[in-house]
Write a protein that holds these residues in place. Structure first.
Motif, PDB file in Angstrom:
ATOM      1  N   PRO A  58     -32.699 -33.133  -7.741  1.00  0.00           N
ATOM      2  CA  PRO A  58     -31.843 -34.020  -6.946  1.00  0.00           C
ATOM      3  C   PRO A  58     -30.385 -33.555  -6.949  1.00  0.00           C
ATOM      4  O   PRO A  58     -29.982 -32.753  -7.797  1.00  0.00           O
ATOM      5  CB  PRO A  58     -31.975 -35.372  -7.664  1.00  0.00           C
ATOM      6  N   THR A  59     -29.613 -34.061  -6.017  1.00  0.00           N
ATOM      7  CA  THR A  59     -28.185 -33.728  -5.951  1.00  0.00           C
ATOM      8  C   THR A  59     -27.329 -34.781  -6.645  1.00  0.00           C
ATOM      9  O   THR A  59     -26.101 -34.714  -6.603  1.00  0.00           O
ATOM     10  CB  THR A  59     -27.711 -33.576  -4.489  1.00  0.00           C
ATOM     11  N   GLU A  60     -27.981 -35.758  -7.267  1.00  0.00           N
ATOM     12  CA  GLU A  60     -27.246 -36.775  -8.015  1.00  0.00           C
ATOM     13  C   GLU A  60     -28.005 -37.105  -9.291  1.00  0.00           C
ATOM     14  O   GLU A  60     -29.205 -36.862  -9.406  1.00  0.00           O
ATOM     15  CB  GLU A  60     -27.015 -38.036  -7.191  1.00  0.00           C
ATOM     16  N   LEU A  61     -27.273 -37.652 -10.242  1.00  0.00           N
ATOM     17  CA  LEU A  61     -27.855 -38.054 -11.516  1.00  0.00           C
ATOM     18  C   LEU A  61     -27.355 -39.445 -11.841  1.00  0.00           C
ATOM     19  O   LEU A  61     -26.146 -39.677 -11.879  1.00  0.00           O
ATOM     20  CB  LEU A  61     -27.458 -37.055 -12.608  1.00  0.00           C
ATOM     21  N   ASP A  62     -28.280 -40.353 -12.031  1.00  0.00           N
ATOM     22  CA  ASP A  62     -27.933 -41.754 -12.314  1.00  0.00           C
ATOM     23  C   ASP A  62     -26.959 -42.325 -11.290  1.00  0.00           C
ATOM     24  O   ASP A  62     -26.004 -43.018 -11.625  1.00  0.00           O
ATOM     25  CB  ASP A  62     -27.373 -41.905 -13.731  1.00  0.00           C
ATOM     26  N   GLY A  63     -27.173 -41.981 -10.016  1.00  0.00           N
ATOM     27  CA  GLY A  63     -26.356 -42.503  -8.930  1.00  0.00           C
ATOM     28  C   GLY A  63     -25.032 -41.795  -8.731  1.00  0.00           C
ATOM     29  O   GLY A  63     -24.257 -42.166  -7.856  1.00  0.00           O
ATOM     30  N   VAL A  64     -24.762 -40.775  -9.531  1.00  0.00           N
ATOM     31  CA  VAL A  64     -23.502 -40.027  -9.409  1.00  0.00           C
ATOM     32  C   VAL A  64     -23.784 -38.715  -8.680  1.00  0.00           C
ATOM     33  O   VAL A  64     -24.530 -37.868  -9.186  1.00  0.00           O
ATOM     34  CB  VAL A  64     -22.890 -39.737 -10.796  1.00  0.00           C
ATOM     35  N   PRO A  65     -23.205 -38.514  -7.491  1.00  0.00           N
ATOM     36  CA  PRO A  65     -23.408 -37.256  -6.769  1.00  0.00           C
ATOM     37  C   PRO A  65     -22.782 -36.084  -7.535  1.00  0.00           C
ATOM     38  O   PRO A  65     -21.686 -36.210  -8.086  1.00  0.00           O
ATOM     39  CB  PRO A  65     -22.678 -37.461  -5.443  1.00  0.00           C
ATOM     40  N   VAL A  66     -23.491 -34.964  -7.551  1.00  0.00           N
ATOM     41  CA  VAL A  66     -22.985 -33.755  -8.198  1.00  0.00           C
ATOM     42  C   VAL A  66     -22.869 -32.690  -7.113  1.00  0.00           C
ATOM     43  O   VAL A  66     -23.859 -32.274  -6.526  1.00  0.00           O
ATOM     44  CB  VAL A  66     -23.912 -33.286  -9.339  1.00  0.00           C
ATOM     45  N   SER A  67     -21.637 -32.269  -6.847  1.00  0.00           N
ATOM     46  CA  SER A  67     -21.392 -31.297  -5.781  1.00  0.00           C
ATOM     47  C   SER A  67     -21.809 -29.900  -6.230  1.00  0.00           C
ATOM     48  O   SER A  67     -22.009 -29.643  -7.419  1.00  0.00           O
ATOM     49  CB  SER A  67     -19.915 -31.298  -5.395  1.00  0.00           C
ATOM     50  N   GLU A  68     -21.917 -28.995  -5.245  1.00  0.00           N
ATOM     51  CA  GLU A  68     -22.162 -27.593  -5.567  1.00  0.00           C
ATOM     52  C   GLU A  68     -21.038 -27.130  -6.496  1.00  0.00           C
ATOM     53  O   GLU A  68     -19.880 -27.491  -6.297  1.00  0.00           O
ATOM     54  CB  GLU A  68     -22.188 -26.765  -4.279  1.00  0.00           C
ATOM     55  N   ASP A  69     -21.365 -26.355  -7.490  1.00  0.00           N
ATOM     56  CA  ASP A  69     -20.437 -25.916  -8.527  1.00  0.00           C
ATOM     57  C   ASP A  69     -19.951 -27.071  -9.395  1.00  0.00           C
ATOM     58  O   ASP A  69     -18.829 -27.066  -9.901  1.00  0.00           O
ATOM     59  CB  ASP A  69     -19.241 -25.149  -7.946  1.00  0.00           C
ATOM     60  N   GLY A  70     -20.829 -28.058  -9.578  1.00  0.00           N
ATOM     61  CA  GLY A  70     -20.510 -29.185 -10.438  1.00  0.00           C
ATOM     62  C   GLY A  70     -21.615 -29.425 -11.446  1.00  0.00           C
ATOM     63  O   GLY A  70     -22.706 -28.870 -11.353  1.00  0.00           O
ATOM     64  N   HIS A  71     -21.302 -30.250 -12.434  1.00  0.00           N
ATOM     65  CA  HIS A  71     -22.305 -30.631 -13.418  1.00  0.00           C
ATOM     66  C   HIS A  71     -21.997 -32.024 -13.928  1.00  0.00           C
ATOM     67  O   HIS A  71     -20.868 -32.512 -13.816  1.00  0.00           O
ATOM     68  CB  HIS A  71     -22.373 -29.611 -14.555  1.00  0.00           C
ATOM     69  N   PHE A  72     -23.012 -32.677 -14.502  1.00  0.00           N
ATOM     70  CA  PHE A  72     -22.855 -34.045 -14.978  1.00  0.00           C
ATOM     71  C   PHE A  72     -23.874 -34.299 -16.067  1.00  0.00           C
ATOM     72  O   PHE A  72     -25.055 -33.983 -15.909  1.00  0.00           O
ATOM     73  CB  PHE A  72     -23.048 -35.031 -13.817  1.00  0.00           C
ATOM     74  N   LEU A  73     -23.420 -34.859 -17.179  1.00  0.00           N
ATOM     75  CA  LEU A  73     -24.291 -35.250 -18.282  1.00  0.00           C
ATOM     76  C   LEU A  73     -24.268 -36.756 -18.380  1.00  0.00           C
ATOM     77  O   LEU A  73     -23.196 -37.359 -18.390  1.00  0.00           O
ATOM     78  CB  LEU A  73     -23.793 -34.622 -19.587  1.00  0.00           C
ATOM     79  N   SER A  74     -25.437 -37.366 -18.411  1.00  0.00           N
ATOM     80  CA  SER A  74     -25.528 -38.823 -18.485  1.00  0.00           C
ATOM     81  C   SER A  74     -26.685 -39.206 -19.396  1.00  0.00           C
ATOM     82  O   SER A  74     -27.849 -38.916 -19.088  1.00  0.00           O
ATOM     83  CB  SER A  74     -25.754 -39.411 -17.087  1.00  0.00           C
TER      84      SER A  74
END
Length: 95
Positions: A16-32
């Motif tokens: 997916p392009t989002e994690l826990d409802g948070v969009p993650v753009s190209e060249d991005g990352h997110f830890l939840s």
């Protein structure tokens, strides 16, 4: 060792392009919580504790950096999520 072997199981599929409802753009990352999403160089990596790693390659993915992302950011996130800690500064590691 068994934990890391299980948690680093790799499969290819849709990420997916989002994690826990948070969009993650190209060249991005997110830890939840117990999950990590990284998107860069046409590659997307999703790790969920207990499920291993899913990798998606776009048509223009730079697969020459896939192992770099896996062995760096993705494995670091897995270690963090699973409670591994860096040794204290100034402490000598035994071999």
């Amino acid at each position: 060792e068994a934990l890391l072997s299980r948690e680093t199981q790799l499969r290819y599929g849709l990420v997916p392009t989002e994690l826990d409802g948070v969009p993650v753009s190209e060249d991005g990352h997110f830890l939840s919580g117990e999950a990590y999403l990284l998107r860069s160089d046409g590659l997307s990596f999703l790790y969920r504790k207990g499920e291993g790693i899913t990798v998606e390659r776009s048509a223009d993915a730079d697969i020459s950096v896939e192992s770099l992302w896996l062995n760096g950011s993705v494995y670091a996130a897995i270690a963090c999520i699973n409670g591994f800690k860096y040794p204290r500064l100034g402490r000598r590691l035994s071999g």
